[in-house]
Structures are given as C-alpha cells and as structure tokens.
Write an enzyme that holds these catalytic residues in place. Structure first.
Site, short mmCIF file in Angstrom:
data_model
loop_
_atom_site.label_atom_id
_atom_site.label_comp_id
_atom_site.label_asym_id
_atom_site.label_seq_id
_atom_site.Cartn_x
_atom_site.Cartn_y
_atom_site.Cartn_z
N ASP A 169 3.37 14.47 -1.82
CA ASP A 169 2.27 14.75 -2.74
C ASP A 169 2.08 16.25 -2.85
O ASP A 169 1.57 16.90 -1.94
CB ASP A 169 1.00 14.09 -2.21
CG ASP A 169 -0.14 14.11 -3.21
OD1 ASP A 169 0.02 14.74 -4.28
OD2 ASP A 169 -1.19 13.50 -2.94
N HIS A 181 0.06 17.46 -4.93
CA HIS A 181 -1.40 17.48 -5.07
C HIS A 181 -1.89 18.55 -6.04
O HIS A 181 -3.04 19.00 -5.98
CB HIS A 181 -2.05 17.69 -3.69
CG HIS A 181 -3.37 16.98 -3.54
ND1 HIS A 181 -4.58 17.62 -3.65
CD2 HIS A 181 -3.67 15.68 -3.30
CE1 HIS A 181 -5.57 16.76 -3.48
NE2 HIS A 181 -5.04 15.57 -3.27
N GLU A 239 4.64 13.70 -6.18
CA GLU A 239 3.38 13.36 -6.87
C GLU A 239 2.66 14.62 -7.31
O GLU A 239 2.55 15.58 -6.55
CB GLU A 239 2.50 12.55 -5.92
CG GLU A 239 1.17 12.14 -6.51
CD GLU A 239 0.40 11.22 -5.58
OE1 GLU A 239 -0.86 11.23 -5.64
OE2 GLU A 239 1.02 10.50 -4.78
N GLU A 296 -3.75 10.15 -11.05
CA GLU A 296 -5.08 9.99 -10.48
C GLU A 296 -6.13 10.80 -11.22
O GLU A 296 -7.33 10.51 -11.13
CB GLU A 296 -5.08 10.37 -9.00
CG GLU A 296 -4.85 11.85 -8.73
CD GLU A 296 -4.76 12.16 -7.25
OE1 GLU A 296 -5.77 12.62 -6.68
OE2 GLU A 296 -3.68 11.93 -6.66
N ASP A 309 -6.17 5.53 -11.04
CA ASP A 309 -7.11 5.16 -9.99
C ASP A 309 -8.11 4.17 -10.57
O ASP A 309 -8.89 4.50 -11.46
CB ASP A 309 -7.84 6.40 -9.46
CG ASP A 309 -8.63 6.11 -8.20
OD1 ASP A 309 -9.40 5.12 -8.21
OD2 ASP A 309 -8.50 6.86 -7.22
N HIS A 322 -3.24 4.57 -7.52
CA HIS A 322 -3.79 5.51 -6.55
C HIS A 322 -4.98 4.84 -5.86
O HIS A 322 -5.87 4.33 -6.51
CB HIS A 322 -4.25 6.76 -7.31
CG HIS A 322 -4.88 7.82 -6.48
ND1 HIS A 322 -6.24 8.00 -6.40
CD2 HIS A 322 -4.33 8.77 -5.68
CE1 HIS A 322 -6.52 9.03 -5.61
NE2 HIS A 322 -5.37 9.52 -5.16
#
Length: 303
Positions: free
Chosen positions: A101, A103, A127, A153, A176, A203
């Site tokens: 991730d 992020h 990700e 997400e 999500d 997610h």
C-alpha cells in the site's frame, strides 16, 4: 456519503431479515461459497514484518498487506526505498502473497522508482501508487509496470470510478462500502468494473458490520477477487483490546482457513451484533484522532 452508506446497509439488512434470507440472495445469489481474504502487517511506519507475517500465516492467512513506506519526500533519496523491497522479499519468502500500500504517500518521482524496484518480486498489487486526484499520473504509471494497480478507497461513487475504468489505469478496484454509498452503490461499481475486466477487492480495515456487508457483496459478485480484513490491524491494536472479533455474538464466522473465510450463511448481514457490548464500550470510547506525518523540515507529508 458515509451516513448514507450506513443507512443503505441497515435497510438491506432489515429487508433480508424480514424475508428470513441471507442478504446475498437478494443481490442475485451466491457465485462462491467461501471468500478469499487478506489481513494487515506492519504499521504506519512498517517494521517487524517477518514476525507479524508468521503470525498471520499461523492464523490461516495466505495473503497480507502492508504499507510500502513510511513518510517520504516528493523527491527523496533512492536509498529510502531499499527497505520496502527487502520487506516484500521477506514476506514472500514465508509463503505469503503481499500487497504493498503506497497509501498516496509517494509522489510520482518516487512511485515510479519503487514500482520498478518491486516488479521482480511480484507483489500481489500496489495500492494507491499516487493519490486518486492524480489520475493522469496513475495512467502514466500503469503503462510503466506490470504489477496490478489497485485503488478506490477515496472514490465515493461510480462517477468517481468511471475515469479510471475508461483510461484502463486500474486493475483492482477497492471501493469502501462504508463511504461509497453502501451495498447499493458498491454493486453498481462492481458491475461497471466487470465490463472493463477489472476486479473488485473491497476496502475494509473496519469493524464487523462493514466486513459482513462486504462479504455479502463478495458472495454474489463475479469479479470479486480478495477481501481486506481488519483483524489486528495497527489502528485496532493502538486503540486497545477491541477488534473485529468483538461486537459479534459468534466471532467464529471470521475464522480463516487456508486463506479463506466461509461465506456467511445467517439471515440479513449474516452476523448478530452484541448490542450490550457496543453500548458498554460507547460509554468510554474516545473519538478517533486523525494522524499525520511531518518531514524533518516541518512540512506536512501525506499520511
């Protein structure tokens, strides 16, 4: 959208309970009987991943996810990426697939380098290699790597998702369910993604209700691939003793075996919430404090 998502999930649960059916039956019926899952290792500043990976393997997981880096500058030393590659190599050597991730912490100069460095080690996916606002950068990055790119997400409707499907820059969508409009909207997103040969991996580093809602969708979604579980994620362990095994009367529904959780078979969402425990904890629970990173010069970095 988060409030609407909660209402949507609750209404689907109520309707399916009124009909005495598992929720996924109302969504078209099951296409699988068990759900492939992964959990987290490491923390916001990933470390000691080998011990955590061994623990997840013993718990039954065969795939994990970890943050690819700690905070990092727009243009940092290339040496800042070396430990990311080493952590990936270490975890894979234990027989686990691993998602990395990013992020959104990395900017394009560093994300390109890290994707190239990771490619020989074949992570399950990378990700949010860049923040989703940078759709043109993600499109460029997708043309530079063979690693599957996952994101979603921070996309809150099918209209947010549309541009990434249209420019073929995403391989795995991660909406999500608690923020994108609930079960109704995530099903629409999944159908759109299927038409573009894009997988769905919801997610969910969250609690048991969100996870149960995801799993009901996973059960009946042809292009579903793997489900995130928040079991022992660092957000939970930092907050205290509570985890997804709390708040439900039968935590065995989350038992993992050889990388899978059995599909939920109960009516509605398939779980029974321990409302007494929820009320008891709510009396003393504090608000979740947003986190952040600062660089050595005092500048704000993406968390």
């Amino acid at each position: 959208m988060s409030a609407l998502s909660g209402l949507d999930i609750a209404l689907w649960d109520l309707l399916s309970r009124r009909l005495n059916l598992p929720l996924h039956v109302l969504l078209g019926g099951a296409v699988r009987h068990k759900i492939r899952v992964y959990s987290w290792i490491g923390g916001d500043r990933p470390d000691d991943v080998e011990a955590a990976a061994r623990e997840r393997y013993a718990q039954g997981f065969r795939a994990v996810k970890m943050n690819a880096t700690s905070d990092i500058d727009w243009l940092d030393s290339p040496s800042a990426l070396a430990t990311s590659v080493e952590r990936c190599r270490t975890v894979k050597s234990l027989g686990l697939d691993v998602g990395l991730d990013f992020h959104g912490r990395l900017h394009k100069p560093m994300a390109k380098q890290l994707a190239r460095a990771l490619e020989p080690h074949r992570p399950l996916f990378i990700e949010e290699p860049l923040l989703s606002e940078h759709s043109e950068g993600i499109r460029q990055l997708s043309s530079l790597t063979t690693i599957p790119i996952a994101l979603g997400e921070r996309l809150y409707s099918r209209w947010d998702v549309k541009r990434f499907l249209h420019d073929t820059s995403v391989d795995v969508l991660q909406p999500d369910i608690s923020h994108c409009g609930g079960i109704s909207e995530i099903c629409r997103i999944a159908s759109m993604a299927e038409a573009y040969d894009v997988a769905i991996a919801p997610h969910c580093p969250l609690g048991p209700i969100a996870l149960a809602a995801c799993m009901q969708v996973d059960m009946c979604t042809p292009n579903f691939t793997i489900q995130e579980m928040g079991l022992q994620i660092h957000y939970n362990t930092e907050a205290g003793a509570y985890d997804i095994l709390n708040y439900v009367k039968d935590p065995s529904v989350w038992d993992v075996k050889d990388g899978y959780v059995e599909g939920l078979k109960g009516i509605g969402l398939g779980i029974e919430v321990d409302e007494e425990e929820v009320r008891s904890v709510a009396k003393t629970a504090g608000a979740w404090a947003p986190k952040g990173f600062l660089g050595p010069d005092g500048s704000i970095r993406e968390w």
